[in-house]
Design a protein around this motif. Sequence first.
Motif, short mmCIF file in Angstrom:
data_model
loop_
_atom_site.label_atom_id
_atom_site.label_comp_id
_atom_site.label_asym_id
_atom_site.label_seq_id
_atom_site.Cartn_x
_atom_site.Cartn_y
_atom_site.Cartn_z
N THR A 266 -1.18 -6.55 6.25
CA THR A 266 -1.94 -6.10 5.09
C THR A 266 -1.74 -4.61 4.90
O THR A 266 -1.89 -3.83 5.85
CB THR A 266 -3.45 -6.40 5.26
N TYR A 267 -1.39 -4.23 3.69
CA TYR A 267 -1.31 -2.83 3.28
C TYR A 267 -2.41 -2.61 2.26
O TYR A 267 -2.40 -3.23 1.20
CB TYR A 267 0.04 -2.53 2.63
N ASP A 268 -3.37 -1.74 2.58
CA ASP A 268 -4.43 -1.53 1.59
C ASP A 268 -4.18 -0.23 0.83
O ASP A 268 -3.44 0.65 1.28
CB ASP A 268 -5.82 -1.63 2.22
N PRO A 269 -4.78 -0.11 -0.37
CA PRO A 269 -4.53 1.08 -1.21
C PRO A 269 -5.00 2.38 -0.58
O PRO A 269 -4.53 3.45 -0.96
CB PRO A 269 -5.32 0.78 -2.48
N GLU B 223 2.69 0.66 -4.55
CA GLU B 223 1.75 -0.26 -5.21
C GLU B 223 2.16 -1.71 -4.99
O GLU B 223 1.31 -2.59 -4.82
CB GLU B 223 1.66 0.05 -6.70
N HIS C 209 0.86 -3.19 -1.69
CA HIS C 209 -0.58 -3.44 -1.52
C HIS C 209 -0.89 -4.93 -1.51
O HIS C 209 -0.40 -5.69 -2.33
CB HIS C 209 -1.38 -2.77 -2.64
N GLY C 210 -1.70 -5.32 -0.54
CA GLY C 210 -2.13 -6.70 -0.42
C GLY C 210 -1.75 -7.26 0.94
O GLY C 210 -1.37 -6.54 1.86
N THR C 211 -1.85 -8.57 1.04
CA THR C 211 -1.59 -9.27 2.30
C THR C 211 -0.35 -10.13 2.16
O THR C 211 -0.17 -10.81 1.15
CB THR C 211 -2.81 -10.11 2.71
#
Length: 162
Positions: A40-43, A7, A10-12
């Motif tokens: 960027t890792y997205d959920p 968690e 998550h985000g950039t």
Amino acid sequence: MLASDTERLHGTWALTGWERYRQGEILEYPLGQDPVGLITYDPAGFVQVQIIARGRRFETFRNPRDAANAALRGQPLAPEAAEELVRVYASFAGYAGRYEVDEPNRLIRHQVWTGIDPRMVDGVQERIYEFIGDNGLDLKIKPYFVDGVEHSDTISWVRATA
């Protein structure tokens, strides 16, 4: 309740540096001392990363894709255009795909679907991760050997803000 490492990813994130080491000593900065990049890792489990050397220039063609397409069609490139094309592509690193986090081992595995380096496509890039304070992230490439000498890379990020 504390967020999991997944968690927290998550985000950039904005690039702050990329250093390459040989036997624990800084060897080089692969894209210069002031590169620019985002990861960027997205959920949903997707990752994308792009890193460039600052100050890239391309003057011979409208864009690098035009030069590459001309070369693929068998049109000879002037030596200066060919050199520019090599510089433009050598000053970029990027790929996208899926990721998974192995929290107990502090590893992120990037499953590469597409990227600038065809040798990486359909492969897995493992990164040892470490959170630095609340807003920093170091991704370390596991040690690898070049001519029998150990090398490693550290790519540093800070949470991107608008």
